[in-house]
Design a protein around this motif. Structure first.
Motif, PDB file in Angstrom:
ATOM      1  N   GLY A 185     -38.918   2.679   8.918  1.00  0.00           N
ATOM      2  CA  GLY A 185     -39.545   3.176   7.660  1.00  0.00           C
ATOM      3  C   GLY A 185     -38.838   4.381   6.958  1.00  0.00           C
ATOM      4  N   CYS A 186     -38.211   5.102   8.035  1.00  0.00           N
ATOM      5  CA  CYS A 186     -37.876   6.619   7.491  1.00  0.00           C
ATOM      6  C   CYS A 186     -37.098   6.596   6.541  1.00  0.00           C
TER       7      CYS A 186
ATOM      8  N   CYS B 195     -42.909  12.738   3.915  1.00  0.00           N
ATOM      9  CA  CYS B 195     -43.350  11.243   3.135  1.00  0.00           C
ATOM     10  C   CYS B 195     -44.544  10.481   3.940  1.00  0.00           C
TER      11      CYS B 195
ATOM     12  N   THR C  62     -44.453   7.928   5.634  1.00  0.00           N
ATOM     13  CA  THR C  62     -44.277   6.830   5.998  1.00  0.00           C
ATOM     14  C   THR C  62     -44.457   6.422   7.706  1.00  0.00           C
TER      15      THR C  62
ATOM     16  N   THR D  58     -48.039   6.357   8.573  1.00  0.00           N
ATOM     17  CA  THR D  58     -49.017   5.180   8.210  1.00  0.00           C
ATOM     18  C   THR D  58     -48.653   3.949   9.060  1.00  0.00           C
ATOM     19  N   ARG D  59     -47.572   3.870   9.629  1.00  0.00           N
ATOM     20  CA  ARG D  59     -47.085   2.695  10.312  1.00  0.00           C
ATOM     21  C   ARG D  59     -47.179   2.799  11.738  1.00  0.00           C
TER      22      ARG D  59
ATOM     23  N   CYS E 123     -45.185   8.569  -2.721  1.00  0.00           N
ATOM     24  CA  CYS E 123     -45.828   8.873  -1.373  1.00  0.00           C
ATOM     25  C   CYS E 123     -47.430   8.992  -1.591  1.00  0.00           C
TER      26      CYS E 123
ATOM     27  N   ARG F  24     -50.449   7.870   1.002  1.00  0.00           N
ATOM     28  CA  ARG F  24     -50.182   8.518   2.417  1.00  0.00           C
ATOM     29  C   ARG F  24     -50.350  10.060   2.422  1.00  0.00           C
TER      30      ARG F  24
ATOM     31  N   GLU G 278     -49.724   0.155   1.705  1.00  0.00           N
ATOM     32  CA  GLU G 278     -48.281  -0.284   1.733  1.00  0.00           C
ATOM     33  C   GLU G 278     -47.941  -1.197   0.339  1.00  0.00           C
TER      34      GLU G 278
ATOM     35  N   THR H  49     -43.738   2.304  -3.104  1.00  0.00           N
ATOM     36  CA  THR H  49     -44.223   3.575  -2.423  1.00  0.00           C
ATOM     37  C   THR H  49     -43.088   4.359  -1.615  1.00  0.00           C
ATOM     38  N   LEU H  50     -41.976   4.131  -1.887  1.00  0.00           N
ATOM     39  CA  LEU H  50     -40.531   4.792  -1.399  1.00  0.00           C
ATOM     40  C   LEU H  50     -40.691   6.198  -2.132  1.00  0.00           C
ATOM     41  N   CYS H  51     -40.362   7.106  -0.969  1.00  0.00           N
ATOM     42  CA  CYS H  51     -40.263   8.449  -1.469  1.00  0.00           C
ATOM     43  C   CYS H  51     -38.776   8.564  -2.337  1.00  0.00           C
TER      44      CYS H  51
END
Ligand code: SF4
Ligand code: SF4
Lengths: 204, 293
Positions: free
Chosen positions: A40-41, A79, A81, A84-85, B151, B155, B167, B190-192
């Protein structure tokens, strides 16, 4: 990039891992390399294959030089991600953040000094005035960049940088996003007392 | 009802419009926003990059001011300010020694006695309320909105309670549905967007924005709707750049959710967005806003 080949040392790996865990508040030893974070990064494509899980492994192995200088440490966008994952709730963004702070404390020049200059300018401005004035903050940021480039005697780079910057500023002005009014907060005394208190603290 | 209100620096500067719109829309909903007296910068992401103590102490000062109003809830429209303030409140709660230490320097101290809410949490609740029911709605035609959260709404860098699905958040979709604006399902909500790295790592940030734009277009969206001033600024002000870089022909407006709510509540176009240009994708306002304009 590493100049010498990395030699594993149990003791330094342990010391380094414990310091990172204490400062970042993340239990990185629970990582089992499932790579959900890597998938997801958003910057993983631009980091020379250093994905969040690999960063964790670097720290655990005590590869200090790589951990402080690799691309992910400096490009991480915070961010969250990865956090959270992660099935183990490891927020690798905070590990990267900690590594950046360590590198700066150690006086290591980051790959991208503009990163450091931006956040320093922002933070100083908020301490000095209590509120951010975008023009003043960006001005300090540019001065810091110019100073860094001057130290390296790269005049051309300064000129091309200034051109790009003034275009950016003009664009913002045209879109009515730059304002000339000035804001500050009377709470600056309280803020500077708190700042004095923070001196010398490596973590909270 | 009165709510404590923290606008934050960007709503006084590059996102002035958002401050203006938030006040107008909340007024229509019967919510009076009481701006915190002498608030200061929350430190945004930058404070935490340099000084962990100040990253908590800066929002703590604002929390103290908010608690002194004795109001039950503090609304923060800016996603970064919201995240910083909410996280600081939880960190103080988990660390009473630190709370004590910071409180010693504050004229108005914080004890965690106020609920910190994002603008979406309030709007989501309000659309089920009586006040909302009583507002006559003006139909907004022609929009297909991709709700872009970024974000910081779901998050966090610390374990706090999250108000929505992490998500696949739904607050904006729910609010827009209530005013009759169709929304669509998409991947990158939700992508940065790269946030402030657009200043110091421009190319990488532009690539991320293009990814978001492409997905929204592929789903058939003709506008983005946001609540974060940083996302709005990036997606709109950099649009020419990232679209050209990635060969995207289409352009689309990036609305704060307050703009669409305002129009739906019958606020005129000129009042909700003074001096605003026509939407870049050529949709005509008169068609979009029915007879309210
Ligand atoms: S998601 Fe968590 S456990 Fe899995 S590899 Fe990443 S850090 Fe390790
Ligand atoms: S916080 Fe950093 S490491 Fe984690 S997913 Fe985001 S950019 Fe990647």
């Amino acid at each position: 990039m590493s100049t010498e080949e990395f030699q594993y040392s149990h003791l330094s790996a342990q010391v380094f891992t414990s310091e990172i865990m204490a400062r970042s508040g993340q239990d990185i030893t629970s990582c089992y390399q499932c790579k959900r974070c890597a998938a997801g990064c958003p910057v993983a494509e631009q980091t020379d294959m250093v994905t969040p899980n690999r960063l964790i492994r670097m720290v655990i192995l005590g590869d200090i030089e790589q951990a402080l200088t690799n691309q992910l440490t400096w490009k991480c966008l915070f961010c969250h991600t990865c956090g959270t994952r992660c099935p183990n709730n490891i927020k690798t963004g905070r590990v990267a953040d900690t590594l950046k702070k360590m590198a700066l404390d150690a006086g290591l020049d980051p790959q991208n000094p503009e990163y450091k200059n931006f956040h320093k300018a922002f933070f100083n401005h908020s301490l000095r005035w209590g509120k951010i004035n975008e023009i003043g903050m960006m001005g300090e940021y540019e001065l810091r960049n110019i100073w860094d480039t001057m130290k390296k005697r790269k005049v051309r780079k300064i000129i091309s940088h200034m051109k790009a910057r003034s275009q950016f500023a003009w664009e913002m002005f045209r879109q009515k996003r730059l304002h000339l009014s000035f804001h500050s907060s009377k709470g600056r005394d309280e803020i500077s007392r708190l700042y004095k208190k923070s001196a010398g603290r490596k973590w909270i | 009802m009165d709510l404590a209100y923290y606008p934050g620096c960007s709503l006084y500067q590059s996102a002035k419009l958002y401050n203006h719109q938030t006040n107008l829309v909340f007024e229509r909903l019967g919510l009076h926003l009481q701006e915190l007296d002498d608030w200061s910068c929350c430190g945004a992401t930058s404070a935490g990059k340099i000084n962990d103590f100040m990253a908590i102490a800066l929002p703590a000062r604002n929390l103290g001011i908010a608690e002194a109003t004795n109001l039950p809830e503090l609304v923060i429209p800016c996603a970064a300010c919201y995240s910083r303030t909410k996280v600081a409140q939880k960190q103080l709660q988990d660390n009473p020694l630190l709370q004590n230490e910071i409180n010693l320097e504050l004229s108005r101290q914080t004890f965690g006695n106020i609920k910190v809410s994002s603008i979406l949490e309030v709007l989501w609740r309000e659309i089920n309320g009586e006040r909302f029911e009583s507002i006559p709605l003006t139909k907004i035609e022609g929009l297909k909105a991709a709700c872009y959260y970024g974000c910081m709404y779901t998050r966090f860098p610390y374990d706090v309670e999250v108000a929505d699905n992490v998500e696949n958040p739904q607050a904006m979709e729910t609010v827009l549905k209530a005013i009759g604006v169709p929304t669509l399902d998409w991947n990158h909500k939700t992508l940065c967007c790269g946030a402030s790295s657009v200043v110091y790592n421009t190319e990488a940030a532009l690539d991320l924005m293009a990814k978001i734009m492409k997905d929204a277009l592929a789903r058939g969206a003709n506008c983005l709707v946001v609540t974060c001033p940083m996302c709005q600024m990036n997606m709109e002000s950099q649009q020419e750049k990232y679209c050209r870089k990635h060969g995207i022909k289409e352009r689309m407006p990036v609305y704060f959710i307050t703009e669409l709510l305002g129009l739906a509540f019958g606020i005129s176009r000129e009042e909700i967005h003074p001096g605003g240009n026509l939407p870049p994708n050529g949709l005509e306002w008169s068609k979009m806003c029915g007879d309210s304009v």
